[in-house]
Design a protein around this motif. Structure first.
Motif, PDB file in Angstrom:
ATOM      1  N   THR A  53       0.858  -1.196   0.000  1.00 20.46           N
ATOM      2  CA  THR A  53       0.000   0.000   0.000  1.00 20.46           C
ATOM      3  C   THR A  53       0.889   1.238   0.000  1.00 20.46           C
ATOM      4  N   PRO A  54       1.355   1.660  -1.169  1.00 17.06           N
ATOM      5  CA  PRO A  54       2.281   2.801  -1.242  1.00 17.06           C
ATOM      6  C   PRO A  54       1.593   4.106  -0.841  1.00 17.06           C
ATOM      7  N   PRO A  55       2.308   4.992  -0.178  1.00 14.43           N
ATOM      8  CA  PRO A  55       1.759   6.321   0.082  1.00 14.43           C
ATOM      9  C   PRO A  55       1.555   7.069  -1.232  1.00 14.43           C
ATOM     10  N   SER A  56       0.691   8.042  -1.203  1.00  9.69           N
ATOM     11  CA  SER A  56       0.460   8.868  -2.397  1.00  9.69           C
ATOM     12  C   SER A  56       1.724   9.650  -2.747  1.00  9.69           C
ATOM     13  N   HIS A  57       1.947   9.826  -4.029  1.00 11.32           N
ATOM     14  CA  HIS A  57       3.074  10.652  -4.457  1.00 11.32           C
ATOM     15  C   HIS A  57       2.746  12.134  -4.234  1.00 11.32           C
ATOM     16  N   ILE A  58       3.793  12.911  -4.086  1.00 13.84           N
ATOM     17  CA  ILE A  58       3.632  14.338  -3.825  1.00 13.84           C
ATOM     18  C   ILE A  58       3.101  15.038  -5.077  1.00 13.84           C
ATOM     19  N   THR A  59       2.139  15.928  -4.868  1.00 15.69           N
ATOM     20  CA  THR A  59       1.554  16.711  -5.958  1.00 15.69           C
ATOM     21  C   THR A  59       1.752  18.192  -5.681  1.00 15.69           C
ATOM     22  N   GLY A  60       1.407  19.005  -6.661  1.00 17.57           N
ATOM     23  CA  GLY A  60       1.481  20.452  -6.468  1.00 17.57           C
ATOM     24  C   GLY A  60       0.576  20.916  -5.341  1.00 17.57           C
ATOM     25  N   LYS A  61      -0.602  20.296  -5.212  1.00 17.75           N
ATOM     26  CA  LYS A  61      -1.513  20.650  -4.127  1.00 17.75           C
ATOM     27  C   LYS A  61      -0.905  20.309  -2.771  1.00 17.75           C
ATOM     28  N   TRP A  62      -0.215  19.166  -2.712  1.00 17.72           N
ATOM     29  CA  TRP A  62       0.439  18.765  -1.455  1.00 17.72           C
ATOM     30  C   TRP A  62       1.476  19.809  -1.043  1.00 17.72           C
ATOM     31  N   VAL A  63       2.313  20.219  -1.995  1.00 17.65           N
ATOM     32  CA  VAL A  63       3.347  21.218  -1.698  1.00 17.65           C
ATOM     33  C   VAL A  63       2.709  22.533  -1.247  1.00 17.65           C
ATOM     34  N   HIS A  64       1.666  22.964  -1.949  1.00 16.57           N
ATOM     35  CA  HIS A  64       0.948  24.189  -1.584  1.00 16.57           C
ATOM     36  C   HIS A  64       0.435  24.087  -0.151  1.00 16.57           C
ATOM     37  N   ALA A  65      -0.177  22.958   0.173  1.00 14.30           N
ATOM     38  CA  ALA A  65      -0.740  22.782   1.508  1.00 14.30           C
ATOM     39  C   ALA A  65       0.343  22.730   2.580  1.00 14.30           C
ATOM     40  N   ALA A  66       1.429  21.998   2.305  1.00 15.82           N
ATOM     41  CA  ALA A  66       2.483  21.831   3.304  1.00 15.82           C
ATOM     42  C   ALA A  66       3.166  23.152   3.637  1.00 15.82           C
ATOM     43  N   PHE A  67       3.295  24.019   2.658  1.00 11.11           N
ATOM     44  CA  PHE A  67       3.976  25.298   2.887  1.00 11.11           C
ATOM     45  C   PHE A  67       3.010  26.408   3.296  1.00 11.11           C
ATOM     46  N   THR A  68       1.749  26.073   3.497  1.00 10.46           N
ATOM     47  CA  THR A  68       0.782  27.030   4.038  1.00 10.46           C
ATOM     48  C   THR A  68       0.735  26.862   5.549  1.00 10.46           C
ATOM     49  N   PRO A  69       0.903  27.928   6.339  1.00 11.61           N
ATOM     50  CA  PRO A  69       0.827  27.795   7.803  1.00 11.61           C
ATOM     51  C   PRO A  69      -0.451  27.086   8.224  1.00 11.61           C
ATOM     52  N   ALA A  70      -0.354  26.225   9.235  1.00 10.86           N
ATOM     53  CA  ALA A  70      -1.483  25.397   9.647  1.00 10.86           C
ATOM     54  C   ALA A  70      -2.734  26.219   9.920  1.00 10.86           C
ATOM     55  N   VAL A 122       8.122  20.289   5.882  1.00  9.35           N
ATOM     56  CA  VAL A 122       8.429  21.558   6.538  1.00  9.35           C
ATOM     57  C   VAL A 122       7.487  21.791   7.713  1.00  9.35           C
ATOM     58  N   GLY A 123       8.065  22.236   8.833  1.00  4.34           N
ATOM     59  CA  GLY A 123       7.285  22.535  10.020  1.00  4.34           C
ATOM     60  C   GLY A 123       6.919  21.329  10.852  1.00  4.34           C
ATOM     61  N   MET A 124       7.141  20.143  10.319  1.00  4.26           N
ATOM     62  CA  MET A 124       6.804  18.902  11.018  1.00  4.26           C
ATOM     63  C   MET A 124       8.058  18.103  11.374  1.00  4.26           C
ATOM     64  N   THR A 125       8.936  17.894  10.390  1.00  2.76           N
ATOM     65  CA  THR A 125      10.166  17.141  10.662  1.00  2.76           C
ATOM     66  C   THR A 125      11.425  17.945  10.346  1.00  2.76           C
ATOM     67  N   PHE A 126      11.270  19.061   9.652  1.00  4.65           N
ATOM     68  CA  PHE A 126      12.395  19.989   9.505  1.00  4.65           C
ATOM     69  C   PHE A 126      11.858  21.409   9.523  1.00  4.65           C
ATOM     70  N   GLY A 127      12.705  22.315  10.010  1.00  5.98           N
ATOM     71  CA  GLY A 127      12.319  23.720  10.067  1.00  5.98           C
ATOM     72  C   GLY A 127      12.899  24.479   8.900  1.00  5.98           C
ATOM     73  N   PHE A 128      12.244  25.571   8.550  1.00  7.31           N
ATOM     74  CA  PHE A 128      12.725  26.418   7.462  1.00  7.31           C
ATOM     75  C   PHE A 128      12.444  27.879   7.792  1.00  7.31           C
ATOM     76  N   ASP A 129      13.484  28.682   7.672  1.00  5.93           N
ATOM     77  CA  ASP A 129      13.349  30.126   7.884  1.00  5.93           C
ATOM     78  C   ASP A 129      14.381  30.813   7.007  1.00  5.93           C
ATOM     79  N   ARG A 130      13.914  31.456   5.962  1.00  9.18           N
ATOM     80  CA  ARG A 130      14.855  32.065   5.006  1.00  9.18           C
ATOM     81  C   ARG A 130      15.615  33.237   5.607  1.00  9.18           C
ATOM     82  N   THR A 131      15.156  33.764   6.766  1.00  9.36           N
ATOM     83  CA  THR A 131      15.871  34.879   7.413  1.00  9.36           C
ATOM     84  C   THR A 131      16.888  34.381   8.434  1.00  9.36           C
ATOM     85  N   ARG A 132      16.928  33.072   8.634  1.00  6.72           N
ATOM     86  CA  ARG A 132      17.844  32.501   9.636  1.00  6.72           C
ATOM     87  C   ARG A 132      19.280  32.614   9.168  1.00  6.72           C
ATOM     88  N   SER A 133      20.165  32.979  10.092  1.00  3.47           N
ATOM     89  CA  SER A 133      21.566  33.090   9.724  1.00  3.47           C
ATOM     90  C   SER A 133      22.154  31.696   9.480  1.00  3.47           C
TER      91      SER A 133
END
Length: 223
Positions: A53-70, A122-133
């Motif tokens: 039972t393979p997990p679903s492959h990543i789609t554009g909608k998935w990326v959009h949702a993952a990078f939208t704040p909860a 992002v936000g779940m298993t790794f953090g991302f902040d483009r302003t981080r030094s």
């Protein structure tokens, strides 16, 4: 109570030595889990078969949702991420991950890559902040003490670090890189080779891998 996450990803549903055309990685992972439970009778096992039972492959909608704040997500975004949420929850619950990952055309199966794509988030298993030094990315699981054992199989031989085919082995390197990215860096690897050759060389390779599995379980149990 320790928790083990058991992952299988072979397209072969049976176990070698028991079922015709069975999987070597399923054989090793089942052996590891049985031995681990013998030494951890109160332990919990979470099982996920991404080969069947393979997990679903990543789609554009998935990326959009993952990078939208909860807090800003629409209902459809939560629905798109629901499977990823479940897989990450299982990973977070586990102390030890046992992953059966055969080599398919020099890399992991597509179904296991789909699993990785769902848990590296992002936000779940790794953090991302483009302003981080420095690097804008950082692992979120690095302080949790999680361990990963990768059990593989190869049709050919010589894919270990000192082997003549080592440069063509993209299984352990790609899996370990992804898990290190989220903070899981304590890893072990054991593999069966010579599957396409069969005969005594395959039998000896399986025996050696099983001995290594038993040794590693005992080592983890402090024996």
């Amino acid at each position: 109570m320790a928790t083990l996450l058991h992952l299988d990803s072979s397209a072969r549903t049976g176990i070698s030595g028991t079922d015709p055309y069975g999987s070597h990685t399923r054989r090793l992972s089942a052996r590891f889990v049985k031995n681990w439970l013998d030494k951890n009778p109160t332990g919990k096992v979470i099982y996920r078969d991404v080969g069947v039972t393979p997990p679903s492959h990543i789609t554009g909608k998935w990326v959009h949702a993952a990078f939208t704040p909860a807090a800003a997500r629409e209902l459809w975004m939560n629905e798109v991420l629901a499977e990823s949420d479940l897989l990450i929850h299982e990973l977070l619950e586990a102390d030890l991950i046992i992953a059966g990952v055969p080599m398919y055309n020099f890399g992991p199966p597509a179904q296991f890559k789909a699993y990785i794509d769902n848990i590296v988030r992002v936000g779940m298993t790794f953090g991302f902040d483009r302003t981080r030094s420095g690097a804008p990315y950082w692992p979120l699981l690095s302080q949790l003490g999680k361990q990963l054992v990768l059990l593989s199989s190869r049709g050919d031989f010589g894919y270990d670090a000192d082997g003549h085919m080592a440069a063509s082995n993209h299984v352990e390197s790609s899996v370990f890189t992804a898990f290190a990215y989220i903070g899981i860096t304590q890893t072990w690897q054991i593999a069966v080779e010579y599957d396409e050759f069969a005969g005594d060389r395959l039998a000896q390779s399986i025996l050696h891998a099983e001995i290594e599995v038993d040794r590693l379980v005992a080592q983890m149990a402090g024996q």
